[in-house]
Motif scaffolding. Structure first.
Motif, PDB file in Angstrom:
ATOM      1  N   LEU A 100     -20.007  42.108 -34.085  1.00  0.00           N
ATOM      2  CA  LEU A 100     -20.826  40.963 -34.443  1.00  0.00           C
ATOM      3  C   LEU A 100     -20.341  40.427 -35.782  1.00  0.00           C
ATOM      4  CD1 LEU A 100     -24.365  42.527 -33.763  1.00  0.00           C
ATOM      5  CD2 LEU A 100     -22.850  41.391 -32.113  1.00  0.00           C
ATOM      6  N   THR A 101     -19.953  39.165 -35.820  1.00  0.00           N
ATOM      7  CA  THR A 101     -19.586  38.502 -37.065  1.00  0.00           C
ATOM      8  C   THR A 101     -20.677  37.486 -37.378  1.00  0.00           C
ATOM      9  OG1 THR A 101     -17.217  38.790 -36.623  1.00  0.00           O
ATOM     10  CG2 THR A 101     -17.840  37.123 -38.239  1.00  0.00           C
ATOM     11  N   LEU A 102     -21.366  37.691 -38.494  1.00  0.00           N
ATOM     12  CA  LEU A 102     -22.540  36.908 -38.860  1.00  0.00           C
ATOM     13  C   LEU A 102     -22.239  36.106 -40.131  1.00  0.00           C
ATOM     14  CD1 LEU A 102     -25.028  39.901 -38.493  1.00  0.00           C
ATOM     15  CD2 LEU A 102     -24.419  38.248 -36.724  1.00  0.00           C
ATOM     16  N   ILE A 103     -22.734  34.879 -40.186  1.00  0.00           N
ATOM     17  CA  ILE A 103     -22.497  34.033 -41.354  1.00  0.00           C
ATOM     18  C   ILE A 103     -23.823  33.533 -41.913  1.00  0.00           C
ATOM     19  CG2 ILE A 103     -22.240  31.877 -40.057  1.00  0.00           C
ATOM     20  CD1 ILE A 103     -19.933  31.179 -42.045  1.00  0.00           C
ATOM     21  N   ALA A 104     -23.900  33.473 -43.253  1.00  0.00           N
ATOM     22  CA  ALA A 104     -25.134  33.099 -43.934  1.00  0.00           C
ATOM     23  C   ALA A 104     -25.109  31.652 -44.390  1.00  0.00           C
ATOM     24  CB  ALA A 104     -25.383  34.017 -45.133  1.00  0.00           C
ATOM     25  N   ASP A 105     -26.253  31.012 -44.286  1.00  0.00           N
ATOM     26  CA  ASP A 105     -26.483  29.658 -44.781  1.00  0.00           C
ATOM     27  C   ASP A 105     -26.984  29.770 -46.219  1.00  0.00           C
ATOM     28  OD1 ASP A 105     -27.452  27.161 -45.416  1.00  0.00           O
ATOM     29  OD2 ASP A 105     -28.852  27.027 -43.742  1.00  0.00           O
ATOM     30  N   ASP A 106     -26.231  29.227 -47.172  1.00  0.00           N
ATOM     31  CA  ASP A 106     -26.629  29.310 -48.580  1.00  0.00           C
ATOM     32  C   ASP A 106     -27.556  28.184 -49.005  1.00  0.00           C
ATOM     33  OD1 ASP A 106     -24.981  27.119 -48.700  1.00  0.00           O
ATOM     34  OD2 ASP A 106     -23.684  27.903 -50.287  1.00  0.00           O
ATOM     35  N   ASN A 107     -27.918  27.297 -48.054  1.00  0.00           N
ATOM     36  CA  ASN A 107     -28.823  26.183 -48.338  1.00  0.00           C
ATOM     37  C   ASN A 107     -28.346  25.312 -49.503  1.00  0.00           C
ATOM     38  OD1 ASN A 107     -31.018  26.666 -46.355  1.00  0.00           O
ATOM     39  ND2 ASN A 107     -31.251  28.584 -47.485  1.00  0.00           N
ATOM     40  N   PHE A 108     -27.050  25.378 -49.812  1.00  0.00           N
ATOM     41  CA  PHE A 108     -26.460  24.622 -50.919  1.00  0.00           C
ATOM     42  C   PHE A 108     -27.169  24.945 -52.238  1.00  0.00           C
ATOM     43  CE2 PHE A 108     -25.138  22.220 -47.214  1.00  0.00           C
ATOM     44  CZ  PHE A 108     -23.831  21.873 -47.516  1.00  0.00           C
ATOM     45  N   ARG A 109     -27.568  26.227 -52.401  1.00  0.00           N
ATOM     46  CA  ARG A 109     -28.236  26.657 -53.629  1.00  0.00           C
ATOM     47  C   ARG A 109     -27.363  27.659 -54.364  1.00  0.00           C
ATOM     48  NH1 ARG A 109     -33.798  27.025 -50.398  1.00  0.00           N
ATOM     49  NH2 ARG A 109     -34.626  24.958 -50.850  1.00  0.00           N
ATOM     50  N   PHE A 110     -27.333  27.537 -55.685  1.00  0.00           N
ATOM     51  CA  PHE A 110     -26.410  28.337 -56.488  1.00  0.00           C
ATOM     52  C   PHE A 110     -26.706  29.825 -56.423  1.00  0.00           C
ATOM     53  CE2 PHE A 110     -29.984  27.755 -59.318  1.00  0.00           C
ATOM     54  CZ  PHE A 110     -30.052  28.932 -60.045  1.00  0.00           C
ATOM     55  N   PHE A 111     -27.952  30.199 -56.139  1.00  0.00           N
ATOM     56  CA  PHE A 111     -28.311  31.614 -56.153  1.00  0.00           C
ATOM     57  C   PHE A 111     -28.158  32.267 -54.784  1.00  0.00           C
ATOM     58  CE2 PHE A 111     -32.174  29.017 -55.815  1.00  0.00           C
ATOM     59  CZ  PHE A 111     -32.697  29.451 -54.608  1.00  0.00           C
ATOM     60  N   GLN A 112     -27.721  31.507 -53.783  1.00  0.00           N
ATOM     61  CA  GLN A 112     -27.427  32.088 -52.479  1.00  0.00           C
ATOM     62  C   GLN A 112     -25.923  32.047 -52.235  1.00  0.00           C
ATOM     63  OE1 GLN A 112     -30.958  29.866 -50.322  1.00  0.00           O
ATOM     64  NE2 GLN A 112     -30.273  31.573 -49.045  1.00  0.00           N
ATOM     65  N   THR A 113     -25.467  32.741 -51.180  1.00  0.00           N
ATOM     66  CA  THR A 113     -24.035  32.847 -50.918  1.00  0.00           C
ATOM     67  C   THR A 113     -23.726  32.550 -49.458  1.00  0.00           C
ATOM     68  OG1 THR A 113     -24.189  35.213 -50.397  1.00  0.00           O
ATOM     69  CG2 THR A 113     -23.732  34.619 -52.691  1.00  0.00           C
ATOM     70  N   THR A 114     -22.507  32.079 -49.213  1.00  0.00           N
ATOM     71  CA  THR A 114     -21.990  31.992 -47.850  1.00  0.00           C
ATOM     72  C   THR A 114     -21.360  33.345 -47.562  1.00  0.00           C
ATOM     73  OG1 THR A 114     -21.571  29.621 -48.113  1.00  0.00           O
ATOM     74  CG2 THR A 114     -20.470  30.742 -46.283  1.00  0.00           C
ATOM     75  N   GLU A 115     -22.160  34.233 -47.046  1.00  0.00           N
ATOM     76  CA  GLU A 115     -21.757  35.620 -46.803  1.00  0.00           C
ATOM     77  C   GLU A 115     -21.364  35.794 -45.338  1.00  0.00           C
ATOM     78  OE1 GLU A 115     -23.697  40.103 -47.397  1.00  0.00           O
ATOM     79  OE2 GLU A 115     -24.998  38.343 -47.242  1.00  0.00           O
ATOM     80  N   ILE A 116     -20.261  36.471 -45.106  1.00  0.00           N
ATOM     81  CA  ILE A 116     -19.863  36.834 -43.742  1.00  0.00           C
ATOM     82  C   ILE A 116     -19.998  38.349 -43.607  1.00  0.00           C
ATOM     83  CG2 ILE A 116     -18.007  36.843 -42.031  1.00  0.00           C
ATOM     84  CD1 ILE A 116     -16.970  34.297 -43.223  1.00  0.00           C
ATOM     85  N   VAL A 117     -20.787  38.775 -42.654  1.00  0.00           N
ATOM     86  CA  VAL A 117     -21.129  40.189 -42.471  1.00  0.00           C
ATOM     87  C   VAL A 117     -20.691  40.622 -41.085  1.00  0.00           C
ATOM     88  CG1 VAL A 117     -23.009  41.875 -42.491  1.00  0.00           C
ATOM     89  CG2 VAL A 117     -23.147  39.862 -43.971  1.00  0.00           C
ATOM     90  N   GLU A 118     -20.184  41.855 -40.975  1.00  0.00           N
ATOM     91  CA  GLU A 118     -19.773  42.355 -39.658  1.00  0.00           C
ATOM     92  C   GLU A 118     -20.395  43.712 -39.357  1.00  0.00           C
ATOM     93  OE1 GLU A 118     -15.846  40.266 -38.193  1.00  0.00           O
ATOM     94  OE2 GLU A 118     -15.380  41.852 -39.654  1.00  0.00           O
ATOM     95  N   TYR A 119     -20.788  43.850 -38.090  1.00  0.00           N
ATOM     96  CA  TYR A 119     -21.307  45.107 -37.554  1.00  0.00           C
ATOM     97  C   TYR A 119     -20.579  45.435 -36.263  1.00  0.00           C
ATOM     98  CZ  TYR A 119     -25.299  45.290 -40.752  1.00  0.00           C
ATOM     99  OH  TYR A 119     -26.098  45.382 -41.869  1.00  0.00           O
ATOM    100  N   ARG A 120     -20.445  46.714 -35.981  1.00  0.00           N
ATOM    101  CA  ARG A 120     -19.837  47.169 -34.724  1.00  0.00           C
ATOM    102  C   ARG A 120     -20.923  47.762 -33.853  1.00  0.00           C
ATOM    103  NH1 ARG A 120     -15.830  50.563 -36.430  1.00  0.00           N
ATOM    104  NH2 ARG A 120     -14.203  48.986 -36.168  1.00  0.00           N
ATOM    105  N   ILE A 121     -20.895  47.376 -32.579  1.00  0.00           N
ATOM    106  CA  ILE A 121     -21.800  47.948 -31.575  1.00  0.00           C
ATOM    107  C   ILE A 121     -20.950  48.845 -30.679  1.00  0.00           C
ATOM    108  CG2 ILE A 121     -23.476  47.464 -29.761  1.00  0.00           C
ATOM    109  CD1 ILE A 121     -24.249  46.367 -32.523  1.00  0.00           C
ATOM    110  N   PRO A 122     -21.056  50.172 -30.779  1.00  0.00           N
ATOM    111  CA  PRO A 122     -20.203  51.065 -29.994  1.00  0.00           C
ATOM    112  C   PRO A 122     -20.302  50.795 -28.495  1.00  0.00           C
ATOM    113  CG  PRO A 122     -21.380  52.292 -31.688  1.00  0.00           C
ATOM    114  CD  PRO A 122     -21.982  50.899 -31.664  1.00  0.00           C
ATOM    115  N   GLY A 123     -19.163  50.952 -27.822  1.00  0.00           N
ATOM    116  CA  GLY A 123     -19.152  50.840 -26.370  1.00  0.00           C
ATOM    117  C   GLY A 123     -18.982  49.423 -25.879  1.00  0.00           C
TER     118      GLY A 123
END
Length: 296
Positions: free
Chosen positions: A273-296
């Motif tokens: 799973l590749t997940l991306i964050a909406d920073d709402n164009f605010r300086f205190f938030q980030t465009t973060e990309i997070v990954e998780y693995r689901i076995p199998g």
């Protein structure tokens, strides 16, 4: 003080407090990468699509912007960098960009032939693009779309193995009312089934995995504590859907405002799973990309 400003202050304080706690991450966590850019249009990322090897991507902003690029990975498959083109604006039917009041683009689905579909939240509708840099074609708008809550409409969009489009709103209208799922197939919309609400999580992203199942990303806002995320998986057979299973649930504040999701199979055969964050164009938030693995 305006309500939006108050909410922003609360969120900023909550993210700072939660970030200092460093809570334990769920099983399957692979890593996070903060996407920084000087592009003034960069931000508000609400959807992401990846190619089969998890490298090439297309990302969509909630202000009618989009970009393509490549995720740079190390030998272990973790993201170490991003190469991306400048953010461009989606077009309407002609050569002009979508009007600002009609450009709240939230969901993205790309067919194998490259045709792209975009769902919008403000004025609920789905657009079809032969190419994302080309003109838009409006898919039919059923009466049900006009009854959806404004600014809480078609948040998630996915394309199934048979080419049918599936979309659902962020809100269903009541806490005890399931989320209606709309399907576009053979030129017409239908609403074959619903997805039950579990707690206060709300749908924000969807994708069909290489296993043919529907993955749903949901978000929960907990005020000072920040955002939590959950991923459920469903089997679809004709006009029916399974009860679903919870694959992942994060604690509030572990990640930023995750809104987009791509599901693919890595070289080890596991679902990622590749997940991306909406920073709402605010300086205190980030465009973060997070990954998780689901076995199998």
């Amino acid at each position: 003080m305006r309500r939006r400003t108050v909410c922003a202050i609360i969120l900023a304080c909550g993210l700072a407090l939660e970030g200092s706690a460093s809570p334990t991450l769920p099983n399957g966590y692979l890593g996070s990468f903060i996407w920084r850019s000087e592009d003034p249009r960069m931000g508000g990322m609400s959807a992401i699509e990846l190619d089969r090897n998890g490298s090439g991507f297309t990302a969509l902003s909630d202000r009618g912007g989009w970009t393509t690029g490549r995720l740079i990975r190390d030998d272990a498959g973790r993201i170490t960098g991003i190469e991306a083109a400048p953010v461009r604006l989606l077009r309407g039917k002609g050569s002009a960009p979508l009007a600002a009041e009609r450009s709240d683009s939230e969901g993205l689905a790309i067919a194998p032939d490259g045709t792209a579909y975009v769902s919008l939240e403000g004025v609920a509708r789905v657009l079809r693009y032969e190419r994302l840099d080309g003109p838009a074609e409006n898919l039919p708008i059923p009466p049900e779309f006009r009854r959806l809550q404004r600014n809480s409409a078609l948040e998630a969009l996915a394309i199934g193995p048979d080419g049918a489009l599936y979309t659902l709103p962020e809100r269903s209208g009541r806490e005890n009312r399931p989320f209606p799922v709309f399907r576009f197939r053979n030129g017409a919309w239908a609403q074959p089934f619903t997805i039950p609400r579990l707690g206060s999580f709300l749908p924000v992203g969807a994708d069909f995995g290489p296993d043919g199942r529907l993955y749903l990303l949901e978000r929960q806002f907990r005020g000072l504590m920040g955002f939590a995320a959950r991923v459920r998986r469903f089997e679809i057979a004709g006009d029916s859907i399974s009860a679903g299973e919870v694959l992942l649930e994060t604690r509030p504040g572990q990640h930023d405002n995750l809104e987009g999701m791509a599901v693919w199979r890595d070289g080890g055969g596991d679902i990622r799973l590749t997940l991306i964050a909406d920073d709402n164009f605010r300086f205190f938030q980030t465009t973060e990309i997070v990954e998780y693995r689901i076995p199998g």
